[in-house]
Design a protein around this motif. Structure first.
Motif, mmCIF file in Angstrom:
data_model
loop_
_atom_site.group_PDB
_atom_site.id
_atom_site.type_symbol
_atom_site.label_atom_id
_atom_site.label_comp_id
_atom_site.label_asym_id
_atom_site.label_seq_id
_atom_site.Cartn_x
_atom_site.Cartn_y
_atom_site.Cartn_z
ATOM 1 N N ILE A 23 0.806 -1.139 0.103
ATOM 2 C CA ILE A 23 0.085 -0.050 -0.004
ATOM 3 C C ILE A 23 0.878 1.286 0.022
ATOM 4 N N ARG A 24 1.927 1.318 0.735
ATOM 5 C CA ARG A 24 2.831 2.336 0.743
ATOM 6 C C ARG A 24 3.542 2.742 -0.411
ATOM 7 N N ASP A 25 3.690 1.507 -1.175
ATOM 8 C CA ASP A 25 4.416 1.646 -2.665
ATOM 9 C C ASP A 25 3.529 2.113 -3.414
ATOM 10 N N GLN A 26 2.094 1.818 -3.379
ATOM 11 C CA GLN A 26 1.265 2.172 -4.470
ATOM 12 C C GLN A 26 0.918 3.694 -4.242
ATOM 13 N N ARG A 27 0.849 3.943 -3.105
ATOM 14 C CA ARG A 27 0.417 5.531 -2.822
ATOM 15 C C ARG A 27 1.803 6.543 -2.604
ATOM 16 N N HIS A 28 2.845 5.858 -2.811
ATOM 17 C CA HIS A 28 4.341 6.647 -2.971
ATOM 18 C C HIS A 28 4.410 7.411 -1.685
ATOM 19 N N TRP A 29 4.119 6.465 -0.713
ATOM 20 C CA TRP A 29 4.116 7.132 0.826
ATOM 21 C C TRP A 29 5.410 6.447 1.358
ATOM 22 N N GLY A 30 6.548 7.480 1.141
ATOM 23 C CA GLY A 30 7.797 6.865 1.769
ATOM 24 C C GLY A 30 7.837 7.448 3.331
ATOM 25 N N ALA A 31 8.901 6.947 4.003
ATOM 26 C CA ALA A 31 9.033 7.336 5.406
ATOM 27 C C ALA A 31 8.931 9.075 5.598
ATOM 28 N N GLY A 32 8.344 9.418 6.597
ATOM 29 C CA GLY A 32 8.207 10.780 6.726
ATOM 30 C C GLY A 32 6.922 11.544 6.093
ATOM 31 N N THR A 33 6.150 10.541 5.323
ATOM 32 C CA THR A 33 5.004 11.135 4.722
ATOM 33 C C THR A 33 4.046 11.684 5.903
ATOM 34 N N ARG A 34 3.497 12.838 5.598
ATOM 35 C CA ARG A 34 2.514 13.072 6.670
ATOM 36 C C ARG A 34 1.171 12.848 5.976
ATOM 37 N N LEU A 35 0.304 12.201 7.067
ATOM 38 C CA LEU A 35 -0.945 11.782 6.569
ATOM 39 C C LEU A 35 -2.006 12.606 7.303
ATOM 40 N N ILE A 36 -3.130 12.813 6.557
ATOM 41 C CA ILE A 36 -4.309 13.364 7.284
ATOM 42 C C ILE A 36 -5.180 12.184 7.797
ATOM 43 N N VAL A 37 -5.549 12.162 9.032
ATOM 44 C CA VAL A 37 -6.645 11.174 9.495
ATOM 45 C C VAL A 37 -7.940 11.765 9.765
ATOM 46 N N GLU A 38 -9.040 10.988 9.047
ATOM 47 C CA GLU A 38 -10.421 11.411 9.117
ATOM 48 C C GLU A 38 -11.174 10.426 9.529
ATOM 49 N N GLU A 39 -12.229 10.616 10.555
ATOM 50 C CA GLU A 39 -12.824 9.434 10.581
ATOM 51 C C GLU A 39 -14.203 9.545 9.989
ATOM 52 N N THR A 40 -14.439 8.463 9.556
ATOM 53 C CA THR A 40 -15.709 8.563 8.569
ATOM 54 C C THR A 40 -16.824 7.419 9.246
ATOM 55 N N ALA A 41 -17.987 7.353 8.596
ATOM 56 C CA ALA A 41 -19.001 6.692 8.971
ATOM 57 C C ALA A 41 -18.663 4.839 8.743
ATOM 58 N N ASP A 42 -17.633 4.569 7.800
ATOM 59 C CA ASP A 42 -17.187 3.383 7.493
ATOM 60 C C ASP A 42 -15.935 3.129 8.208
ATOM 61 N N GLY A 43 -15.180 3.894 8.853
ATOM 62 C CA GLY A 43 -13.881 3.762 9.620
ATOM 63 C C GLY A 43 -13.127 4.943 9.603
ATOM 64 N N VAL A 44 -11.629 4.622 9.286
ATOM 65 C CA VAL A 44 -10.907 5.697 9.295
ATOM 66 C C VAL A 44 -10.282 5.915 7.926
ATOM 67 N N LEU A 45 -10.102 7.018 7.460
ATOM 68 C CA LEU A 45 -9.648 7.426 6.135
ATOM 69 C C LEU A 45 -8.215 7.960 6.293
ATOM 70 N N LEU A 46 -6.976 7.663 5.578
ATOM 71 C CA LEU A 46 -5.844 8.146 5.512
ATOM 72 C C LEU A 46 -5.604 8.907 4.375
ATOM 73 N N LYS A 47 -5.148 10.132 4.074
ATOM 74 C CA LYS A 47 -4.991 10.710 3.046
ATOM 75 C C LYS A 47 -3.607 11.624 2.859
ATOM 76 N N SER A 48 -2.654 11.493 2.074
ATOM 77 C CA SER A 48 -1.471 12.485 2.265
ATOM 78 C C SER A 48 -1.914 13.706 2.286
ATOM 79 N N MET A 49 -0.898 14.352 3.239
ATOM 80 C CA MET A 49 -1.102 15.779 3.310
ATOM 81 C C MET A 49 -0.673 16.587 2.207
ATOM 82 N N PRO A 50 -1.181 17.550 1.543
ATOM 83 C CA PRO A 50 -0.377 18.329 0.504
ATOM 84 C C PRO A 50 0.878 18.923 1.077
#
Length: 90
Positions: A23-50
């Protein structure tokens, strides 16, 4: 995704979650990538921070220094007309 295809992970005693490498490779999320954590009705959503904060034209207007003498209104209108003609051809 079927039950056998689901990727699972575990929450550590420190509350940390390891994201699987695929998943990290698919999203190009290397070490130190800052993520936004959002709570949703279905669970938790992670999005990379701009990388850059959102801005608008008023925040950046005039931030670049001019590189030459100021153009007259007629000269500006001529440049705009030339660009409009160029874009109409493209």
């Amino acid at each position: 995704m079927g039950l056998q295809e689901r990727i699972t992970t575990v929450v550590s005693t420190k509350g940390q979650v390891i994201l699987p490498k695929a998943i990290r490779d698919q999203r190009h999320w290397g070490a130190g990538t800052r993520l936004i954590v959002e709570e949703t009705a279905d669970g938790v959503l992670l999005k990379s921070m701009p990388v850059f904060a959102p801005t608008d034209i008023d925040a950046v207007f005039g931030s670049l220094r001019p590189t030459g003498p100021a153009l007259s209104i007629d000269a500006m209108n001529a440049v705009i007309a030339d660009e409009a003609r160029r874009r109409a051809r493209d």
